[in-house]
Scaffold this motif. Structure first.
Motif, PDB file in Angstrom:
ATOM      1  N   MET A   1       0.856  -1.227   0.132  1.00  0.00           N
ATOM      2  CA  MET A   1       0.086  -0.061   0.199  1.00  0.00           C
ATOM      3  C   MET A   1       0.918   1.186   0.096  1.00  0.00           C
ATOM      4  SD  MET A   1      -3.169   0.319  -0.093  1.00  0.00           S
ATOM      5  CE  MET A   1      -4.407   1.591  -0.062  1.00  0.00           C
ATOM      6  N   TYR A   2       2.020   1.230   0.844  1.00  0.00           N
ATOM      7  CA  TYR A   2       2.877   2.187   0.662  1.00  0.00           C
ATOM      8  C   TYR A   2       3.531   2.604  -0.746  1.00  0.00           C
ATOM      9  CZ  TYR A   2       6.618   5.230   2.672  1.00  0.00           C
ATOM     10  OH  TYR A   2       7.392   6.293   2.783  1.00  0.00           O
ATOM     11  N   GLU A   3       3.942   1.582  -1.155  1.00  0.00           N
ATOM     12  CA  GLU A   3       4.421   1.651  -2.671  1.00  0.00           C
ATOM     13  C   GLU A   3       3.559   2.537  -3.563  1.00  0.00           C
ATOM     14  OE1 GLU A   3       5.801  -2.123  -3.776  1.00  0.00           O
ATOM     15  OE2 GLU A   3       7.537  -2.176  -2.319  1.00  0.00           O
ATOM     16  N   LEU A   4       2.283   1.987  -3.420  1.00  0.00           N
ATOM     17  CA  LEU A   4       1.167   2.675  -4.325  1.00  0.00           C
ATOM     18  C   LEU A   4       1.059   4.120  -3.997  1.00  0.00           C
ATOM     19  CD1 LEU A   4      -1.099   2.215  -6.362  1.00  0.00           C
ATOM     20  CD2 LEU A   4      -2.601   1.834  -4.550  1.00  0.00           C
ATOM     21  N   GLU A   5       1.004   4.570  -2.838  1.00  0.00           N
ATOM     22  CA  GLU A   5       1.090   5.881  -2.437  1.00  0.00           C
ATOM     23  C   GLU A   5       2.203   6.882  -2.919  1.00  0.00           C
ATOM     24  OE1 GLU A   5      -1.448   7.689  -1.099  1.00  0.00           O
ATOM     25  OE2 GLU A   5      -2.668   5.638  -1.236  1.00  0.00           O
ATOM     26  N   ILE A   6       3.374   6.246  -2.843  1.00  0.00           N
ATOM     27  CA  ILE A   6       4.841   6.846  -3.420  1.00  0.00           C
ATOM     28  C   ILE A   6       4.562   7.015  -4.930  1.00  0.00           C
ATOM     29  CG2 ILE A   6       7.076   6.465  -3.801  1.00  0.00           C
ATOM     30  CD1 ILE A   6       7.196   5.438  -1.062  1.00  0.00           C
ATOM     31  N   HIS A   7       4.133   5.984  -5.781  1.00  0.00           N
ATOM     32  CA  HIS A   7       3.869   5.829  -6.853  1.00  0.00           C
ATOM     33  C   HIS A   7       2.816   7.120  -7.245  1.00  0.00           C
ATOM     34  CE1 HIS A   7       3.345   4.800 -11.095  1.00  0.00           C
ATOM     35  NE2 HIS A   7       2.060   4.634 -10.944  1.00  0.00           N
ATOM     36  N   LYS A   8       1.808   7.215  -6.577  1.00  0.00           N
ATOM     37  CA  LYS A   8       0.783   8.422  -6.971  1.00  0.00           C
ATOM     38  C   LYS A   8       1.543   9.852  -6.809  1.00  0.00           C
ATOM     39  CE  LYS A   8      -3.533   5.787  -5.738  1.00  0.00           C
ATOM     40  NZ  LYS A   8      -4.424   5.756  -4.879  1.00  0.00           N
ATOM     41  N   VAL A   9       2.145  10.055  -5.772  1.00  0.00           N
ATOM     42  CA  VAL A   9       2.911  11.097  -5.391  1.00  0.00           C
ATOM     43  C   VAL A   9       4.120  11.374  -6.389  1.00  0.00           C
ATOM     44  CG1 VAL A   9       4.306  12.293  -3.885  1.00  0.00           C
ATOM     45  CG2 VAL A   9       2.749  11.147  -3.063  1.00  0.00           C
ATOM     46  N   LEU A  10       4.749  10.497  -6.925  1.00  0.00           N
ATOM     47  CA  LEU A  10       5.798  10.629  -7.904  1.00  0.00           C
ATOM     48  C   LEU A  10       5.115  10.914  -9.409  1.00  0.00           C
ATOM     49  CD1 LEU A  10       8.415   7.948  -6.884  1.00  0.00           C
ATOM     50  CD2 LEU A  10       8.440  10.493  -6.763  1.00  0.00           C
ATOM     51  N   SER A  11       3.924  10.304  -9.763  1.00  0.00           N
ATOM     52  CA  SER A  11       3.227  10.355 -10.706  1.00  0.00           C
ATOM     53  C   SER A  11       2.801  11.920 -10.862  1.00  0.00           C
ATOM     54  CB  SER A  11       2.363   9.618 -11.032  1.00  0.00           C
ATOM     55  OG  SER A  11       1.598   9.715 -11.946  1.00  0.00           O
ATOM     56  N   ALA A  12       2.294  12.259  -9.805  1.00  0.00           N
ATOM     57  CA  ALA A  12       1.630  13.579  -9.810  1.00  0.00           C
ATOM     58  C   ALA A  12       2.795  14.582 -10.090  1.00  0.00           C
ATOM     59  CB  ALA A  12       0.903  13.802  -8.440  1.00  0.00           C
ATOM     60  N   GLU A  13       3.861  14.495  -9.379  1.00  0.00           N
ATOM     61  CA  GLU A  13       5.066  15.264  -9.359  1.00  0.00           C
ATOM     62  C   GLU A  13       5.360  15.202 -10.872  1.00  0.00           C
ATOM     63  OE1 GLU A  13       7.745  18.147  -8.864  1.00  0.00           O
ATOM     64  OE2 GLU A  13       6.118  17.643  -7.509  1.00  0.00           O
ATOM     65  N   LEU A  14       5.610  14.496 -11.540  1.00  0.00           N
ATOM     66  CA  LEU A  14       6.134  14.175 -12.882  1.00  0.00           C
ATOM     67  C   LEU A  14       4.995  15.121 -13.765  1.00  0.00           C
ATOM     68  CD1 LEU A  14       7.356  10.784 -13.252  1.00  0.00           C
ATOM     69  CD2 LEU A  14       8.691  12.922 -13.403  1.00  0.00           C
ATOM     70  N   ILE A  15       3.927  15.002 -13.493  1.00  0.00           N
ATOM     71  CA  ILE A  15       2.822  15.533 -14.544  1.00  0.00           C
ATOM     72  C   ILE A  15       3.065  17.263 -14.250  1.00  0.00           C
ATOM     73  CG2 ILE A  15       0.220  15.815 -14.698  1.00  0.00           C
ATOM     74  CD1 ILE A  15       0.109  13.135 -14.060  1.00  0.00           C
ATOM     75  N   ARG A  16       3.032  17.529 -12.892  1.00  0.00           N
ATOM     76  CA  ARG A  16       3.082  18.965 -12.661  1.00  0.00           C
ATOM     77  C   ARG A  16       4.472  19.331 -13.162  1.00  0.00           C
ATOM     78  NH1 ARG A  16       1.189  17.435  -7.588  1.00  0.00           N
ATOM     79  NH2 ARG A  16       3.345  17.250  -6.549  1.00  0.00           N
ATOM     80  N   ARG A  17       5.586  18.709 -13.312  1.00  0.00           N
ATOM     81  CA  ARG A  17       6.789  19.264 -13.867  1.00  0.00           C
ATOM     82  C   ARG A  17       6.519  19.382 -15.394  1.00  0.00           C
ATOM     83  NH1 ARG A  17      12.025  15.848 -12.325  1.00  0.00           N
ATOM     84  NH2 ARG A  17      11.169  16.405 -10.332  1.00  0.00           N
ATOM     85  N   ALA A  18       5.940  18.505 -15.919  1.00  0.00           N
ATOM     86  CA  ALA A  18       5.826  18.586 -17.462  1.00  0.00           C
ATOM     87  C   ALA A  18       4.833  19.510 -18.068  1.00  0.00           C
ATOM     88  CB  ALA A  18       5.012  17.253 -17.948  1.00  0.00           C
ATOM     89  N   ASP A  19       3.811  19.789 -17.104  1.00  0.00           N
ATOM     90  CA  ASP A  19       3.003  21.182 -17.368  1.00  0.00           C
ATOM     91  C   ASP A  19       3.959  22.295 -17.022  1.00  0.00           C
ATOM     92  OD1 ASP A  19       0.729  19.708 -17.727  1.00  0.00           O
ATOM     93  OD2 ASP A  19      -0.082  19.517 -15.811  1.00  0.00           O
ATOM     94  N   ARG A  20       4.642  22.562 -16.244  1.00  0.00           N
ATOM     95  CA  ARG A  20       5.367  23.667 -15.961  1.00  0.00           C
ATOM     96  C   ARG A  20       6.535  23.696 -16.894  1.00  0.00           C
ATOM     97  NH1 ARG A  20       8.782  22.607 -11.266  1.00  0.00           N
ATOM     98  NH2 ARG A  20       7.052  21.567 -10.823  1.00  0.00           N
ATOM     99  N   GLU A  21       7.176  22.683 -17.517  1.00  0.00           N
ATOM    100  CA  GLU A  21       7.983  22.880 -18.681  1.00  0.00           C
ATOM    101  C   GLU A  21       7.245  23.335 -20.182  1.00  0.00           C
ATOM    102  OE1 GLU A  21      10.304  19.307 -18.976  1.00  0.00           O
ATOM    103  OE2 GLU A  21      11.191  19.499 -17.088  1.00  0.00           O
TER     104      GLU A  21
END
Length: 59
Positions: A1-21
């Motif tokens: 369960m912990y790994e899924l939460e980390i994956h969601k956070v990292l995925s959201a961060e990558l999406i935010r970074r792509a939008d910013r770029e």
């Protein structure tokens, strides 16, 4: 369960970074286009003055 939460956070961060770029690229493209059109207008005004004589007549 912990790994899924980390994956969601990292995925959201990558999406935010792509939008910013993407926004940065769009802003650069818009600035470059504005500079280009300003340069063309300046060239047009100079070329429009070619019909006039270059120097004033001496008195």
């Amino acid at each position: 369960m912990y790994e899924l939460e980390i994956h969601k956070v990292l995925s959201a961060e990558l999406i935010r970074r792509a939008d910013r770029e993407r926004l940065v690229r769009e802003a650069r493209r818009a600035r470059r286009a504005a500079r280009g059109s300003a340069g063309q207008e300046a060239e047009r005004t100079v070329s429009a003055d070619q019909d006039r004589e270059r120097f004033a007549h001496a008195a």
